[in-house]
Design a protein around this motif. Structure first.
Motif, PDB file in Angstrom:
ATOM      1  N   SER A 148       4.109  14.367 -11.413  1.00 34.35           N
ATOM      2  CA  SER A 148       4.340  14.593 -12.774  1.00 34.35           C
ATOM      3  C   SER A 148       3.225  15.254 -13.525  1.00 34.35           C
ATOM      4  O   SER A 148       3.586  15.828 -14.508  1.00 34.35           O
ATOM      5  N   LEU A 149       2.179  14.667 -13.382  1.00 35.61           N
ATOM      6  CA  LEU A 149       0.783  15.293 -14.136  1.00 35.61           C
ATOM      7  C   LEU A 149       0.900  16.662 -13.786  1.00 35.61           C
ATOM      8  O   LEU A 149       0.926  17.524 -14.797  1.00 35.61           O
ATOM      9  N   MET A 150       1.121  17.060 -12.351  1.00 37.41           N
ATOM     10  CA  MET A 150       0.973  18.603 -12.197  1.00 37.41           C
ATOM     11  C   MET A 150       2.083  19.256 -12.877  1.00 37.41           C
ATOM     12  O   MET A 150       1.909  20.568 -13.292  1.00 37.41           O
ATOM     13  N   ASP A 151       3.278  18.806 -12.802  1.00 35.10           N
ATOM     14  CA  ASP A 151       4.366  19.479 -13.337  1.00 35.10           C
ATOM     15  C   ASP A 151       3.976  19.544 -14.979  1.00 35.10           C
ATOM     16  O   ASP A 151       4.476  20.827 -15.364  1.00 35.10           O
ATOM     17  N   HIS A 152       3.514  18.570 -15.547  1.00 41.08           N
ATOM     18  CA  HIS A 152       3.141  18.784 -17.027  1.00 41.08           C
ATOM     19  C   HIS A 152       2.179  19.944 -17.074  1.00 41.08           C
ATOM     20  O   HIS A 152       2.298  20.527 -18.158  1.00 41.08           O
ATOM     21  N   LYS A 153       1.029  19.919 -16.464  1.00 38.67           N
ATOM     22  CA  LYS A 153      -0.071  20.899 -16.470  1.00 38.67           C
ATOM     23  C   LYS A 153       0.615  22.168 -16.460  1.00 38.67           C
ATOM     24  O   LYS A 153       0.201  23.150 -16.994  1.00 38.67           O
ATOM     25  N   PHE A 154       1.611  22.343 -15.167  1.00 40.07           N
ATOM     26  CA  PHE A 154       2.098  23.538 -15.144  1.00 40.07           C
ATOM     27  C   PHE A 154       2.999  24.233 -16.339  1.00 40.07           C
ATOM     28  O   PHE A 154       2.767  25.388 -16.718  1.00 40.07           O
ATOM     29  N   SER A 180       0.736  -1.275  -0.092  1.00 34.93           N
ATOM     30  CA  SER A 180       0.028  -0.063  -0.188  1.00 34.93           C
ATOM     31  C   SER A 180       0.858   1.278   0.080  1.00 34.93           C
ATOM     32  O   SER A 180       0.436   2.196  -0.822  1.00 34.93           O
ATOM     33  N   VAL A 181       1.837   1.016   0.770  1.00 38.22           N
ATOM     34  CA  VAL A 181       2.978   2.426   0.892  1.00 38.22           C
ATOM     35  C   VAL A 181       3.270   2.635  -0.381  1.00 38.22           C
ATOM     36  O   VAL A 181       3.623   3.958  -0.950  1.00 38.22           O
ATOM     37  N   SER A 182       3.901   1.304  -1.076  1.00 41.38           N
ATOM     38  CA  SER A 182       4.640   1.576  -2.472  1.00 41.38           C
ATOM     39  C   SER A 182       3.467   2.178  -3.333  1.00 41.38           C
ATOM     40  O   SER A 182       3.991   2.971  -4.245  1.00 41.38           O
ATOM     41  N   ASN A 183       2.434   1.642  -3.543  1.00 40.85           N
ATOM     42  CA  ASN A 183       1.439   2.105  -4.516  1.00 40.85           C
ATOM     43  C   ASN A 183       1.062   3.528  -4.155  1.00 40.85           C
ATOM     44  O   ASN A 183       0.795   4.361  -5.080  1.00 40.85           O
ATOM     45  N   LEU A 184       0.907   3.971  -2.901  1.00 39.75           N
ATOM     46  CA  LEU A 184       0.652   5.306  -2.921  1.00 39.75           C
ATOM     47  C   LEU A 184       1.857   6.292  -3.109  1.00 39.75           C
ATOM     48  O   LEU A 184       1.697   7.498  -3.697  1.00 39.75           O
ATOM     49  N   GLU A 185       2.950   5.819  -3.046  1.00 40.31           N
ATOM     50  CA  GLU A 185       4.130   6.674  -3.380  1.00 40.31           C
ATOM     51  C   GLU A 185       4.135   6.716  -4.938  1.00 40.31           C
ATOM     52  O   GLU A 185       4.595   7.889  -5.472  1.00 40.31           O
ATOM     53  N   ASN A 186       3.971   5.579  -5.561  1.00 34.34           N
ATOM     54  CA  ASN A 186       3.653   5.792  -7.292  1.00 34.34           C
ATOM     55  C   ASN A 186       2.712   6.626  -7.625  1.00 34.34           C
ATOM     56  O   ASN A 186       3.042   7.389  -8.515  1.00 34.34           O
ATOM     57  N   LYS A 187       1.590   6.578  -7.002  1.00 39.92           N
ATOM     58  CA  LYS A 187       0.519   7.495  -7.354  1.00 39.92           C
ATOM     59  C   LYS A 187       0.762   8.909  -6.875  1.00 39.92           C
ATOM     60  O   LYS A 187       0.463   9.987  -7.628  1.00 39.92           O
ATOM     61  N   LEU A 188       1.470   9.172  -5.953  1.00 38.74           N
ATOM     62  CA  LEU A 188       1.896  10.311  -5.705  1.00 38.74           C
ATOM     63  C   LEU A 188       2.916  10.992  -6.589  1.00 38.74           C
ATOM     64  O   LEU A 188       3.112  12.033  -6.990  1.00 38.74           O
TER      65      LEU A 188
END
Length: 116
Positions: free
Chosen positions: A73-79, A60-68
């Motif tokens: 990355s998505l936010m950087d791209h959008k910015f 779960s921790v690994s999954n959350l880290e990947n999603k974050l």
């Protein structure tokens, strides 16, 4: 003489204790073995559940880290997209005759995009 009289009593007490222990083992021996086996099974199940819980937590921790990381990355791209859009729109405006309404609308649109 006092010492000689104590030794037979100690020896007699030890023999009585041994007899009581033997009787107890005869009466309760099977039950004690059964309880010990049941406790061992319970401890094994607890250990297995603990290991599974730790594994699930790690996943779960690994999954959350990947999603974050994906979100970052998505936010950087959008910015970056918004910055390039702003640069393009500012370049399109005529420097000498900057229309305040057009600039205001462009900034409002960028603000709305940032809110999404």
């Amino acid at each position: 003489m006092g010492k000689n009289s104590e030794k037979p009593t100690t020896s007699t007490n030890a023999q009585e204790i041994d007899r009581i222990e033997a009787v107890r083992n005869l009466i309760f021996g099977e039950n004690i073995k059964q309880y010990n086996n049941e406790f061992a099974d319970v401890y094994d199940k607890i250990k297995a559940l603990q290991d599974q819980t730790n594994k699930n937590l790690s996943e779960s921790v690994s999954n959350l880290e990947n999603k974050l990381a994906d979100l970052e990355s998505l936010m950087d791209h959008k910015f970056q997209d918004l910055n390039s859009d702003l640069d393009k729109r500012l370049a399109d405006l005529d420097d000498e005759k900057a229309d305040r309404r057009t600039l205001g609308k462009a900034l409002e649109k960028i603000a709305l995009m940032l809110q999404e």
